[in-house]
Design a protein around this motif. Structure first.
Motif, PDB file in Angstrom:
ATOM      1  N   GLY A  39     -47.062  88.426  17.357  1.00 50.75           N
ATOM      2  CA  GLY A  39     -46.906  88.407  18.557  1.00 50.75           C
ATOM      3  C   GLY A  39     -45.885  88.841  19.342  1.00 50.75           C
ATOM      4  O   GLY A  39     -45.568  89.661  20.099  1.00 50.75           O
ATOM      5  N   ALA A  40     -44.918  87.926  19.199  1.00 46.15           N
ATOM      6  CA  ALA A  40     -43.398  88.284  19.638  1.00 46.15           C
ATOM      7  C   ALA A  40     -42.929  89.803  19.242  1.00 46.15           C
ATOM      8  O   ALA A  40     -42.232  90.447  19.859  1.00 46.15           O
ATOM      9  N   ILE A  41     -43.221  90.174  18.024  1.00 41.04           N
ATOM     10  CA  ILE A  41     -42.571  91.540  17.269  1.00 41.04           C
ATOM     11  C   ILE A  41     -43.379  92.435  18.079  1.00 41.04           C
ATOM     12  O   ILE A  41     -43.090  93.244  18.431  1.00 41.04           O
ATOM     13  N   LEU A  42     -44.725  92.353  18.366  1.00 38.19           N
ATOM     14  CA  LEU A  42     -45.491  93.456  18.991  1.00 38.19           C
ATOM     15  C   LEU A  42     -44.874  93.500  20.342  1.00 38.19           C
ATOM     16  O   LEU A  42     -44.671  94.634  21.088  1.00 38.19           O
ATOM     17  N   ALA A  86     -46.072  72.700  29.639  1.00 41.11           N
ATOM     18  CA  ALA A  86     -46.398  74.112  29.622  1.00 41.11           C
ATOM     19  C   ALA A  86     -45.228  75.017  29.391  1.00 41.11           C
ATOM     20  O   ALA A  86     -43.952  74.641  29.481  1.00 41.11           O
ATOM     21  N   ALA A  87     -45.144  76.009  28.467  1.00 34.58           N
ATOM     22  CA  ALA A  87     -44.221  76.609  27.903  1.00 34.58           C
ATOM     23  C   ALA A  87     -44.811  78.000  27.417  1.00 34.58           C
ATOM     24  O   ALA A  87     -45.776  78.314  27.639  1.00 34.58           O
ATOM     25  N   LYS A  88     -43.626  79.163  27.453  1.00 35.42           N
ATOM     26  CA  LYS A  88     -43.994  80.227  26.956  1.00 35.42           C
ATOM     27  C   LYS A  88     -44.844  80.161  25.698  1.00 35.42           C
ATOM     28  O   LYS A  88     -45.698  80.985  25.321  1.00 35.42           O
ATOM     29  N   ASP A  89     -44.233  79.415  24.991  1.00 36.29           N
ATOM     30  CA  ASP A  89     -44.604  78.899  23.443  1.00 36.29           C
ATOM     31  C   ASP A  89     -44.981  77.549  23.401  1.00 36.29           C
ATOM     32  O   ASP A  89     -44.245  76.739  22.588  1.00 36.29           O
ATOM     33  N   PHE A 142     -50.000  77.376  28.657  1.00 38.53           N
ATOM     34  CA  PHE A 142     -48.889  78.313  28.360  1.00 38.53           C
ATOM     35  C   PHE A 142     -48.639  78.503  30.024  1.00 38.53           C
ATOM     36  O   PHE A 142     -49.046  78.270  30.766  1.00 38.53           O
ATOM     37  N   ILE A 143     -47.227  79.206  29.907  1.00 37.89           N
ATOM     38  CA  ILE A 143     -46.868  79.299  31.240  1.00 37.89           C
ATOM     39  C   ILE A 143     -46.093  80.841  31.001  1.00 37.89           C
ATOM     40  O   ILE A 143     -45.487  81.174  30.170  1.00 37.89           O
ATOM     41  N   LYS A 144     -46.623  81.632  32.015  1.00 31.83           N
ATOM     42  CA  LYS A 144     -46.107  83.347  31.947  1.00 31.83           C
ATOM     43  C   LYS A 144     -44.678  83.125  32.530  1.00 31.83           C
ATOM     44  O   LYS A 144     -44.166  82.494  33.216  1.00 31.83           O
ATOM     45  N   PRO A 145     -43.754  84.080  31.886  1.00 32.98           N
ATOM     46  CA  PRO A 145     -42.506  84.200  32.094  1.00 32.98           C
ATOM     47  C   PRO A 145     -42.160  84.164  33.680  1.00 32.98           C
ATOM     48  O   PRO A 145     -41.206  83.603  34.250  1.00 32.98           O
ATOM     49  N   GLN A 146     -42.946  85.024  34.433  1.00 35.04           N
ATOM     50  CA  GLN A 146     -42.587  85.194  36.082  1.00 35.04           C
ATOM     51  C   GLN A 146     -43.007  83.929  36.710  1.00 35.04           C
ATOM     52  O   GLN A 146     -42.223  83.572  37.659  1.00 35.04           O
ATOM     53  N   HIS A 147     -43.971  82.852  36.087  1.00 36.68           N
ATOM     54  CA  HIS A 147     -43.971  81.605  36.720  1.00 36.68           C
ATOM     55  C   HIS A 147     -42.758  80.851  36.570  1.00 36.68           C
ATOM     56  O   HIS A 147     -42.135  79.801  37.377  1.00 36.68           O
ATOM     57  N   ALA A 190     -45.434  97.187  21.789  1.00 45.28           N
ATOM     58  CA  ALA A 190     -46.885  97.555  21.820  1.00 45.28           C
ATOM     59  C   ALA A 190     -47.547  96.939  22.873  1.00 45.28           C
ATOM     60  O   ALA A 190     -48.836  97.341  23.251  1.00 45.28           O
ATOM     61  N   ILE A 191     -47.362  95.696  23.283  1.00 45.44           N
ATOM     62  CA  ILE A 191     -47.997  94.962  24.408  1.00 45.44           C
ATOM     63  C   ILE A 191     -47.011  94.353  25.216  1.00 45.44           C
ATOM     64  O   ILE A 191     -45.890  94.075  25.075  1.00 45.44           O
ATOM     65  N   SER A 192     -47.594  93.970  26.416  1.00 38.77           N
ATOM     66  CA  SER A 192     -46.750  92.946  27.401  1.00 38.77           C
ATOM     67  C   SER A 192     -46.811  91.840  26.938  1.00 38.77           C
ATOM     68  O   SER A 192     -47.489  91.090  26.175  1.00 38.77           O
ATOM     69  N   GLU A 193     -45.772  90.927  27.404  1.00 40.22           N
ATOM     70  CA  GLU A 193     -45.788  89.366  27.260  1.00 40.22           C
ATOM     71  C   GLU A 193     -47.060  88.787  27.897  1.00 40.22           C
ATOM     72  O   GLU A 193     -47.511  87.547  27.433  1.00 40.22           O
ATOM     73  N   ASP A 194     -47.372  89.338  29.068  1.00 43.00           N
ATOM     74  CA  ASP A 194     -48.596  88.679  29.664  1.00 43.00           C
ATOM     75  C   ASP A 194     -49.888  88.937  28.970  1.00 43.00           C
ATOM     76  O   ASP A 194     -50.549  88.066  28.933  1.00 43.00           O
ATOM     77  N   LEU A 195     -50.103  89.998  28.272  1.00 41.45           N
ATOM     78  CA  LEU A 195     -51.148  90.216  27.617  1.00 41.45           C
ATOM     79  C   LEU A 195     -51.159  89.301  26.313  1.00 41.45           C
ATOM     80  O   LEU A 195     -52.038  88.782  25.890  1.00 41.45           O
TER      81      LEU A 195
END
Length: 192
Positions: free
Chosen positions: A47-50, A119-122, A145-150, A55-60
């Protein structure tokens, strides 16, 4: 772009992240091949590589992992705790707020259930999970999970600064102007 993702599978084990994203049309077979090649060469999570290759956003990624792993995302129905709550609950659990910030995580106690929520990004990262399990042996843990923007919003709204100010005093003042660089002539030597 919002991608709807379905995790219904006939097998007992959850589908692989790459397969979920391929089925949803979020990535192409070429994206997954490239990510798998990078993973084989240097390691890392697919996922981190994608995300890294665009290929994808961190939110997705977070949305998909949340659905795949059945871990909620902090934000919507799960409200953010106050700075005071974060500090007090981390202190009582023996968790260093500095370490937590380094892990891009927050933690607090749910008084109703006596769970330690974090809560964490990972939230599945081995160092984070292992340390929390070791520190909170008798307290059940619940990840989010916590989104980076939060996380950025917590930093931007001064939540961490409020924690430090409340318990350690004001943070040190920043220098008003950058320190001027000393110019040395070609004839200068340290012995002069």
């Amino acid at each position: 772009m919002t991608t709807s993702i379905s995790l219904k599978s006939e097998s007992a084990s959850p589908p692989l992240l790459g397969q979920i994203l391929l089925t949803a049309g979020a990535i192409s077979p070429g994206d997954i091949e490239r990510a798998l090649q990078i993973q084989a060469e240097i390691g890392g999570r697919i996922g981190a590589i994608l995300v890294r290759i665009g290929a994808i956003s961190e939110d997705l990624l977070i949305q998909t992992l949340s659905e795949q792993l059945s871990i909620d995302i902090l934000g919507g129905e799960i409200k953010m705790p106050s700075a005071t709550t974060i500090w007090q609950d981390c202190q009582s659990a023996g968790i260093s707020i500095d370490w937590l910030i380094d892990q891009q995580a927050i933690a607090w106690k749910d008084e109703d259930s006596n769970l330690l929520l974090y809560a964490a990004k990972d939230p599945c990262a081995e160092p984070l999970c292992s340390a929390l399990e070791l520190l909170c042996k008798d307290t059940p843990l619940q990840p989010f999970f916590i989104k980076p923007q939060h996380l950025d919003a917590i930093k931007a709204d001064g939540t961490y600064d409020k924690i430090y100010a409340q318990y350690f005093g004001a943070p040190p003042a920043k220098a008003a102007e950058p320190v001027a660089e000393v110019k040395r002539s070609r004839w200068w030597s340290p012995t002069q």
